[in-house]
Design an enzyme around this catalytic site. Structure first.
Site, PDB file in Angstrom:
ATOM      1  N   ASP A  71       0.804  -1.216   0.000  1.00  0.00           N
ATOM      2  CA  ASP A  71       0.000   0.000   0.000  1.00  0.00           C
ATOM      3  C   ASP A  71       0.840   1.269   0.000  1.00  0.00           C
ATOM      4  O   ASP A  71       0.423   2.287  -0.541  1.00  0.00           O
ATOM      5  CB  ASP A  71      -1.010  -0.001   1.148  1.00  0.00           C
ATOM      6  CG  ASP A  71      -0.411  -0.338   2.503  1.00  0.00           C
ATOM      7  OD1 ASP A  71       0.819  -0.468   2.617  1.00  0.00           O
ATOM      8  OD2 ASP A  71      -1.195  -0.467   3.469  1.00  0.00           O
ATOM      9  N   ASP A 481       3.217   0.626  13.176  1.00  0.00           N
ATOM     10  CA  ASP A 481       2.453  -0.627  13.136  1.00  0.00           C
ATOM     11  C   ASP A 481       3.115  -1.816  13.808  1.00  0.00           C
ATOM     12  O   ASP A 481       2.431  -2.651  14.377  1.00  0.00           O
ATOM     13  CB  ASP A 481       2.086  -1.010  11.700  1.00  0.00           C
ATOM     14  CG  ASP A 481       1.247   0.048  11.022  1.00  0.00           C
ATOM     15  OD1 ASP A 481       0.268   0.492  11.630  1.00  0.00           O
ATOM     16  OD2 ASP A 481       1.581   0.438   9.897  1.00  0.00           O
TER      17      ASP A 481
END
Length: 882
Positions: A71, A481
């Site tokens: 992404d 993350d």
């Protein structure tokens, strides 16, 4: 990966990514800045994965040719010889940083050398540039770009749907692209060189995740989400007549053309109430499969269905493996076995708890089995085993209660593909890695298939901060993350991310300069403390106590001797503490949200910056005083550091195109700053070991100097600069952090927003630490051209140790007889001068035991003839050529 990674992109915009040269400021010191160049070797500090992989694409004509899209971290090509991934978009530069987000990939099944990527990260204002379609005729080794008049969203909601980009399998000059934001369906008739909207396509989509989102991120129309050709309705050289298109519209999800795109109509009888994430066609049996969810993903989705459409009769059949009432997830991952077309698989992509689910049918969806099922709740029986020894951090150091297990089978599992040439090989993407198996058909025979990471070479972490202490581990990182890692060996995957506590995102970390076993890190966590300390160089951590009101990590600084800390958290003002944060007191004289750093010599001195003002504390962070220094950037896109070993020596980088922007230096603890006039823009600053014969530490920056954006090094306090990256190694946005290595001259660690931590070693005298390998003993070389096309080829080289002693490093040389040039080489470093090539080991494959082999591969160019090299030398030893 559980969160959208948008913070660094927003910061990048604030830094003025499309900036021109800022006006000169009064008081600038004139400098004669010269720029030279250096040759660097670039590698990743290995994490292996670390982010969301929403798409995997196999070529259906050439065995072992596969691609993965991420992404925010670019695209990759699979290398079968080493079972690793090669990055393909490292050449994306600073101004085009959004093109590291890949919304779709397409591999040409007529000409496998051709591959296409639809790129762009955000469709709202966070990304200032439009999207583009990149095209390559050499499997992604080089690219040409076709700019689009609209934006694409590789990191937007719905990014796991697709593929939105498709090549006509019969007439490969024709491509289609589904656009978001109401821009409709687009077509190219010249192999992606130019694009035009399909004016008569009837539906641009209408689904948005959250209409109330004023940022435009969750409120964008997700648009046209997939294009699928029925290859049986065309012949070679003629456009395929039947094309199916998926639209983000719950009532009108599937459209079809039966005249090669001349006219379009809604497919009759189709299901409603769901979004079709994927549309996969089994032409052998005449079935179009749909994987549907009530939401666009990749995080959300509470209900889902699987449907099968018979293309000959127009009959729709609900083939869902469970009743609608029993779903708490949507379906997305979808694939058919091209060797056994009746075999179809799908994923419950949004089943977060207790685990994702994978379904398999061998009778075209008539009946299904599950990857796991309950025996007696909460106990589970799995059809698979998992081996994450190559990426042990994938367990997250968790010890869950049943029915949860660790490691998880996955989450956000929107990419799922069976190898079209091998029924036993399947790969699927998760929020953190690519998993795969090579014995999938054990599923059908009652055995258990093995799942393991198939992700080496794919590095997808977003980097917020870096630290390279003078002793202990060479590198510690603050990552989005996955928190961050302590690397004791840059060529090996660390066993675990930072834990106790395990931040979802680490925003800042620091160490005590004169006591580098003392570390501090801060970050984001849904519940729990936002600060942690270590007294053993980051090997182990313990949580601190938050002051009242803290909601996020912010920035943190450790005193030079580790006796105290200053913290500027989100949600509260700047705080200071002695010891390890059992109690905090509010700092005075400095605004909330300031960036804080420490002097690297005086443990009582701390610094801060906020909105154009520089602040100094000389009492351990209790009180700050605003400096009278003027002309600094007025915004908050600023990063600064104090030089180790010299009190009060501070460097500050940052700014924006509409004001002050560049690099400043203070030698009086921030009382005054001098702007380096030769540095037009700078966004980071870091220090490393001084060059041989130099007394001042080496400076590193991500900057624009002499009109060129790049990574620069100075060994003379900024009087002259060397660009140390090149156009093939740019990595999009590199503005978060940079640091040199205090123990290795020339080594620099660079943050990226999605390509992990890249580090470089210089070829200059004094650079690096690896000695020139001088292996001895007999050797054998196998040189094999695996693919060849007009003007280009791909080759694999296997080097075997046929002697009696192990090699601890190797260097293989040869000459090309016909003017061939290497364009990209993987699993080794190389240099080429004229016809002479030298390939050397990388860190992880230098050791070759007697009787063992090592392999690397490359793509190259040729003209006329492409003869194989006649001789190879291992150092000075001639190898037997097979």
């Amino acid at each position: 990966m559980r969160r959208t990674r948008i913070l660094t992109a927003v910061l990048a915009l604030a830094a003025g990514l499309l900036a021109g040269s800022p006006p000169a400021l009064a008081g600038d010191t004139a400098q004669d800045v010269s720029i030279t160049a250096d040759t660097y070797t670039w590698k990743n500090a290995r994490v292996d994965g670390g982010g969301f992989v929403p798409g995997i694409v196999f070529n259906r004509k050439e065995r072992n040719l596969a691609y993965a899209r991420t992404d925010i971290g670019g695209a990759y090509r699979w290398q079968q010889s080493s079972k690793t991934w090669t990055p393909l978009l490292d050449s994306v530069g600073w101004d085009d940083w959004g093109h590291t987000g890949v919304v779709s990939l397409a591999s040409d099944s007529v000409d496998p050398a051709r591959v296409y990527a639809a790129v762009g990260t955000y469709t709202n204002s966070w990304d200032p540039g439009n999207g583009a379609v990149l095209r390559s005729a050499d499997r992604g080794a080089s690219w040409q770009k076709a700019d689009l008049p609209f934006k694409l969203g590789g990191n937007m909601p719905g990014r796991g749907m697709g593929e939105r980009l498709a090549v006509d399998p019969n007439r490969n000059s024709v491509l289609y692209l589904g656009a978001p934001s109401g821009k409709g369906l687009w077509r190219s008739n010249d192999s992606g060189a130019s694009w035009s909207q399909v004016a008569n396509f009837p539906n641009v989509g209408n689904y948005v995740q959250d209409p109330s989102d004023t940022s435009g991120y969750a409120s964008d129309n997700q648009g046209i989400v997939w294009v699928t050709f029925d290859e049986s309705t065309g012949t070679a050289g003629s456009a395929t007549r039947t094309i199916y298109v998926g639209v983000a519209d719950k009532d009108n999800a599937v459209y079809r053309s039966t005249d090669a795109g001349a006219t379009w109509s809604r497919v009759a009888g189709q299901p409603t109430g769901y979004l079709a994430h994927k549309g996969v066609l089994d032409a052998a049996n005449g079935y179009l499969y749909l994987a549907c969810s009530d939401k666009g993903g990749p995080y959300d989705g509470g209900k889902g269905r699987l449907w099968r459409y018979a293309t000959a009769t127009g009959t729709w059949t609900d083939i869902s493996p469970v009743a609608e009432a029993d779903t708490y997830y949507g379906f997305s991952g979808l694939t058919v076995d091209r060797q056994k077309p009746g075999t179809v698989m799908a994923t419950a992509y949004s089943s977060w708890w207790p685990d994702t689910q994978i379904f398999r049918s061998t009778d075209s969806g008539g009946t299904w089995t599950k990857a796991w099922d309950y025996t007696s709740y909460p106990d589970r029986a799995n059809r698979y085993t998992m081996d994450v020894s190559s990426s042990p951090w994938l367990t997250w150091d968790a010890n869950p209660s049943p029915p949860e297990q660790t490691p998880k089978l996955g989450w956000m599992t929107e990419a799922l593909e069976i190898d079209p040439f091998d029924s036993n090989r399947m790969m699927y993407g998760t929020g953190a890695t690519i998993y795969g198996t090579e014995d999938l058909t054990k599923w059908d025979s009652g055995g258990r298939f093995n799942v393991r990471p198939m992700v080496q070479g794919l590095e997808e972490t977003a980097v917020n901060d870096l630290a390279s202490p003078p002793s202990g581990a060479p590198l510690l990182s603050a990552l989005g993350d996955v928190g961050g890692f302590r690397h004791t060996d840059l060529a090996k995957v660390p066993s675990m991310m930072f834990t106790q506590p395990n931040f979802t995102t680490t925003t800042s970390l620091d160490f005590a300069e004169t006591s580098p076993n003392t570390f501090v890190r801060v970050g984001d966590l849904d519940s729990g403390p936002h600060i942690a300390f270590s007294t053993d160089n980051g090997a182990n951590w313990f949580a601190g106590t938050d002051p009242s009101g803290v909601s996020g990590g912010g920035t943190v600084a450790a005193a030079a001797d580790g006796s105290r800390f200053v913290w500027s958290p989100a949600g509260a003002g700047v705080q200071y503490t002695t010891g390890f944060g059992t109690s905090w007191q509010a700092s005075s004289g400095i605004p909330a949200g300031a960036v804080v750093e420490s002097d690297r010599v005086d443990p009582k001195v701390f610094y801060g910056f906020k909105s154009g003002k520089f602040y100094v504390s000389s009492d351990g962070g209790a009180t700050f005083t605003a400096s009278s220094a003027s002309g600094l950037p007025s915004g908050d896109s600023v990063r600064f550091k104090a030089l180790p070993g010299t009190k009060g020596d501070v460097w500050l980088a940052g700014g924006a195109s509409d004001g002050a922007y560049g690099l400043w230096h203070s030698t009086d603890a921030g009382a005054t700053f001098t702007k380096l006039s030769g540095v037009e823009q700078a966004d980071t600053i870091g220090f490393g070991k001084a060059a041989p014969e130099a007394s001042y530490q080496t400076l590193y920056t991500s900057a624009r100097i002499g009109g060129v954006r790049g990574i620069f090094r100075s060994t003379d306090r900024g009087a002259t600069w060397t660009r140390i990256n090149d156009d093939a190694h740019q990595w999009g946005w590199t503005g978060a952090a940079i640091t040199g290595d205090p123990r290795v001259y020339g080594r620099v660690y660079v943050s990226t927003n999605g390509r992990g931590v890249v580090y470089g070693d210089t070829s200059d005298t004094g650079g690096g630490t690896d000695p020139t390998p001088t292996p001895t003993g007999a050797c054998t070389v196998t040189y094999r051209i695996t693919n060849q096309w007009s003007g280009g080829f791909q080759a694999d080289v296997q080097l075997s140790n046929t002697g009696s002693s192990a090699w601890n490093g190797w260097s293989l040389g040869w000459s090309f007889a016909d003017g061939q040039r290497i364009t990209q080489l993987w699993n080794a470093d190389h240099t080429q001068s004229g016809s002479v090539v030298t390939a050397r080991n990388v860190g992880w494959n230098g050791g070759v035991a007697a009787g063992s082999s090592v392999s690397f591969g490359f793509t190259g160019s040729w003209s006329g003839t492409n003869a194989r090299p006649a001789a190879f030398k291992l150092g000075e030893t001639s190898c037997t050529v097979v």
